[in-house]
Design a protein around this motif. Sequence first.
Motif, PDB file in Angstrom:
ATOM      1  N   VAL A 219      -3.643  -1.626  -6.341  1.00 25.54           N
ATOM      2  CA  VAL A 219      -3.118  -2.932  -5.948  1.00 25.54           C
ATOM      3  C   VAL A 219      -3.452  -3.956  -7.010  1.00 25.54           C
ATOM      4  N   GLU A 220      -2.490  -4.783  -7.344  1.00 24.53           N
ATOM      5  CA  GLU A 220      -2.683  -5.814  -8.374  1.00 24.53           C
ATOM      6  C   GLU A 220      -2.356  -7.177  -7.790  1.00 24.53           C
ATOM      7  N   PRO A 221      -3.355  -7.884  -7.272  1.00 27.84           N
ATOM      8  CA  PRO A 221      -3.101  -9.231  -6.735  1.00 27.84           C
ATOM      9  C   PRO A 221      -2.692 -10.185  -7.841  1.00 27.84           C
ATOM     10  N   GLU A 222      -1.917 -11.178  -7.470  1.00 23.31           N
ATOM     11  CA  GLU A 222      -1.458 -12.154  -8.458  1.00 23.31           C
ATOM     12  C   GLU A 222      -2.588 -13.111  -8.789  1.00 23.31           C
ATOM     13  N   ASN A 223      -2.974 -13.103 -10.050  1.00 26.72           N
ATOM     14  CA  ASN A 223      -4.071 -13.987 -10.467  1.00 26.72           C
ATOM     15  C   ASN A 223      -3.722 -15.451 -10.266  1.00 26.72           C
ATOM     16  N   SER A 224      -2.424 -15.757 -10.366  1.00 29.38           N
ATOM     17  CA  SER A 224      -2.021 -17.163 -10.258  1.00 29.38           C
ATOM     18  C   SER A 224      -2.302 -17.733  -8.881  1.00 29.38           C
ATOM     19  N   LYS A 225      -2.521 -16.877  -7.896  1.00 31.74           N
ATOM     20  CA  LYS A 225      -2.745 -17.353  -6.542  1.00 31.74           C
ATOM     21  C   LYS A 225      -4.224 -17.424  -6.179  1.00 31.74           C
ATOM     22  N   LEU A 226      -5.106 -16.982  -7.072  1.00 26.94           N
ATOM     23  CA  LEU A 226      -6.530 -17.050  -6.778  1.00 26.94           C
ATOM     24  C   LEU A 226      -6.990 -18.487  -6.588  1.00 26.94           C
ATOM     25  N   SER A 227      -6.368 -19.402  -7.319  1.00 27.25           N
ATOM     26  CA  SER A 227      -6.773 -20.806  -7.222  1.00 27.25           C
ATOM     27  C   SER A 227      -6.446 -21.397  -5.860  1.00 27.25           C
ATOM     28  N   ASP A 228      -5.536 -20.733  -5.116  1.00 31.85           N
ATOM     29  CA  ASP A 228      -5.170 -21.248  -3.799  1.00 31.85           C
ATOM     30  C   ASP A 228      -6.165 -20.854  -2.721  1.00 31.85           C
ATOM     31  N   LEU A 229      -7.090 -19.936  -3.041  1.00 33.74           N
ATOM     32  CA  LEU A 229      -8.038 -19.437  -2.057  1.00 33.74           C
ATOM     33  C   LEU A 229      -9.286 -20.303  -2.008  1.00 33.74           C
ATOM     34  N   ASP A 230      -9.955 -20.272  -0.857  1.00 36.98           N
ATOM     35  CA  ASP A 230     -11.226 -20.995  -0.770  1.00 36.98           C
ATOM     36  C   ASP A 230     -12.295 -20.222  -1.543  1.00 36.98           C
TER      37      ASP A 230
ATOM     38  N   PRO B   5      -5.411  11.576  -4.186  1.00 38.82           N
ATOM     39  CA  PRO B   5      -4.543  12.628  -3.630  1.00 38.82           C
ATOM     40  C   PRO B   5      -3.927  12.214  -2.299  1.00 38.82           C
ATOM     41  N   GLY B   6      -2.616  12.445  -2.160  1.00 38.38           N
ATOM     42  CA  GLY B   6      -1.922  12.137  -0.920  1.00 38.38           C
ATOM     43  C   GLY B   6      -1.436  10.709  -0.812  1.00 38.38           C
ATOM     44  N   THR B   7      -1.594   9.916  -1.884  1.00 36.40           N
ATOM     45  CA  THR B   7      -1.139   8.520  -1.857  1.00 36.40           C
ATOM     46  C   THR B   7      -0.047   8.303  -2.901  1.00 36.40           C
ATOM     47  N   ILE B   8       0.583   7.136  -2.824  1.00 35.26           N
ATOM     48  CA  ILE B   8       1.625   6.778  -3.782  1.00 35.26           C
ATOM     49  C   ILE B   8       1.260   5.471  -4.462  1.00 35.26           C
ATOM     50  N   MET B   9       1.964   5.184  -5.537  1.00 38.51           N
ATOM     51  CA  MET B   9       1.736   3.943  -6.282  1.00 38.51           C
ATOM     52  C   MET B   9       2.305   2.761  -5.497  1.00 38.51           C
ATOM     53  N   PRO B  10       1.569   1.665  -5.381  1.00 34.74           N
ATOM     54  CA  PRO B  10       2.110   0.487  -4.679  1.00 34.74           C
ATOM     55  C   PRO B  10       3.334  -0.066  -5.404  1.00 34.74           C
ATOM     56  N   ASN B  11       4.223  -0.701  -4.647  1.00 30.06           N
ATOM     57  CA  ASN B  11       5.357  -1.367  -5.280  1.00 30.06           C
ATOM     58  C   ASN B  11       4.901  -2.705  -5.859  1.00 30.06           C
ATOM     59  N   THR B  12       5.840  -3.465  -6.381  1.00 34.54           N
ATOM     60  CA  THR B  12       5.469  -4.728  -7.024  1.00 34.54           C
ATOM     61  C   THR B  12       4.886  -5.741  -6.047  1.00 34.54           C
ATOM     62  N   GLY B  13       5.125  -5.515  -4.761  1.00 35.38           N
ATOM     63  CA  GLY B  13       4.567  -6.410  -3.743  1.00 35.38           C
ATOM     64  C   GLY B  13       3.303  -5.853  -3.116  1.00 35.38           C
ATOM     65  N   ASN B  14       2.694  -4.846  -3.799  1.00 37.20           N
ATOM     66  CA  ASN B  14       1.450  -4.224  -3.311  1.00 37.20           C
ATOM     67  C   ASN B  14       1.638  -3.524  -1.968  1.00 37.20           C
ATOM     68  N   GLY B  15       2.863  -3.067  -1.725  1.00 37.47           N
ATOM     69  CA  GLY B  15       3.142  -2.334  -0.496  1.00 37.47           C
ATOM     70  C   GLY B  15       3.773  -0.999  -0.804  1.00 37.47           C
ATOM     71  N   GLY B  16       4.560  -0.489   0.134  1.00 35.20           N
ATOM     72  CA  GLY B  16       5.183   0.814  -0.039  1.00 35.20           C
ATOM     73  C   GLY B  16       6.447   0.918   0.783  1.00 35.20           C
ATOM     74  N   GLU B  17       6.772   2.125   1.198  1.00 35.50           N
ATOM     75  CA  GLU B  17       7.981   2.350   1.966  1.00 35.50           C
ATOM     76  C   GLU B  17       7.769   3.502   2.937  1.00 35.50           C
ATOM     77  N   ALA B  18       8.569   3.494   3.994  1.00 34.57           N
ATOM     78  CA  ALA B  18       8.553   4.546   4.994  1.00 34.57           C
ATOM     79  C   ALA B  18       9.995   4.891   5.334  1.00 34.57           C
ATOM     80  N   GLU B  19      10.202   5.721   6.325  1.00 38.14           N
ATOM     81  CA  GLU B  19      11.551   6.193   6.625  1.00 38.14           C
ATOM     82  C   GLU B  19      12.497   5.056   6.964  1.00 38.14           C
ATOM     83  N   HIS B  20      12.035   4.089   7.754  1.00 45.94           N
ATOM     84  CA  HIS B  20      12.930   3.034   8.233  1.00 45.94           C
ATOM     85  C   HIS B  20      12.677   1.669   7.590  1.00 45.94           C
ATOM     86  N   TYR B  21      11.697   1.549   6.724  1.00 46.56           N
ATOM     87  CA  TYR B  21      11.356   0.213   6.236  1.00 46.56           C
ATOM     88  C   TYR B  21      10.660   0.250   4.882  1.00 46.56           C
TER      89      TYR B  21
END
Length: 349
Positions: free
Chosen positions: A312-323, A201-217
């Motif tokens: 949030v849906e992290p890109e699985n393809s980038k997991l290999s880049d992590l330690d 409650p009180g939240t929105i769905m993340p965009n494709t970049g796992n972020g969102g939007e506000a009035e100016h950005y």
Amino acid sequence: LCDPYKPVRSPTVSSRSTLLPADPLAMPLDDSTAERFDPMMLQMAQQVAAMADGENAINLMLDLYFGFLRRKTDFFSSPGQCKEAVLSAYQRQASIVERERKGKEQEASKRAAKAAATAAAAAERETAAAAARDVEDGARKSRVKQIELDRQMAQQKLAADGTPKIQEVTEDEAQEIGDATGNDAADIPEAEEEDGDALTPGTIMPNTGNGGEAEHYTWTQTLKDVDVRIRVPAGTSAKQISCVFKKGHLMFGVKGATPMIDADFYAEVQTEDCFWTLDDTTTVLLNLSKKSDMEWWSCVVRGDPEIDTKKVEPENSKLSDLDGDTRSTVEKMMYDQRQKQMGLPTSEE
């Protein structure tokens, strides 16, 4: 090959039969042929210029040449034809100069027309882009306003501890509800279990970049960074931007105007790794380096619309880049997220 002390009589060149061409404006020699004599003429011009001694070198050179014609040819034997021949030669060269001048003017006119057409097309594109930005900004602000209303309504339905309010009713009130709905009080269904796919409650769905939007950005994020794209007035220069990064606070705006953002970050940042760039004359890009790379942000600054981090849906393809440790943490977060969505126990539970 002759005695240098013996006077030599130079042959006289006759020019009576060739004073004037058939066509006064026709070139006896084309430029490619005439250029063969340029080295000799340049050498003579340099010598004349050296001896000019303040006089007009061109006049001196012409006088020298006509003196040569007087002394060594019969050019002046027909004064009327001489004058016409000189004027014809002048007119031929003058017509070439005039033709080249007109050609240059026409070329300049074409370039100016092309530049004007390009500028008009660019202005038209900019107008269309500005209109599209206005529509986009208006739609985003409307969405943000509606999100805030939804958040306030959702907040009103929550108890002080953040859980949904439970309204108790008496048996008589339950009977009234049953009569109003056509069901017996005993048939009133119990509250459904929480939907694992529903947004917090009180939240929105993340965009494709796992972020969102506000009035100016608008913004996107990874576990390590947050990218914020802020709309600024068209034509804004880098010198007009005012941006202050603090570990727990952000102030951003255009000098001389009310700050667009002046609030606390969702979490602390590493200020030495934060920077901004003017992406174009209407957008500024902020890159924020998270102090903790083990959590997803629900918003950039406190008070702006929040996303549901469970979605949030992290890109699985980038997991290999992590330690190893970071990858294990991300995989655990993803597993717990899926478990919560299905209403199943998390790894800790």
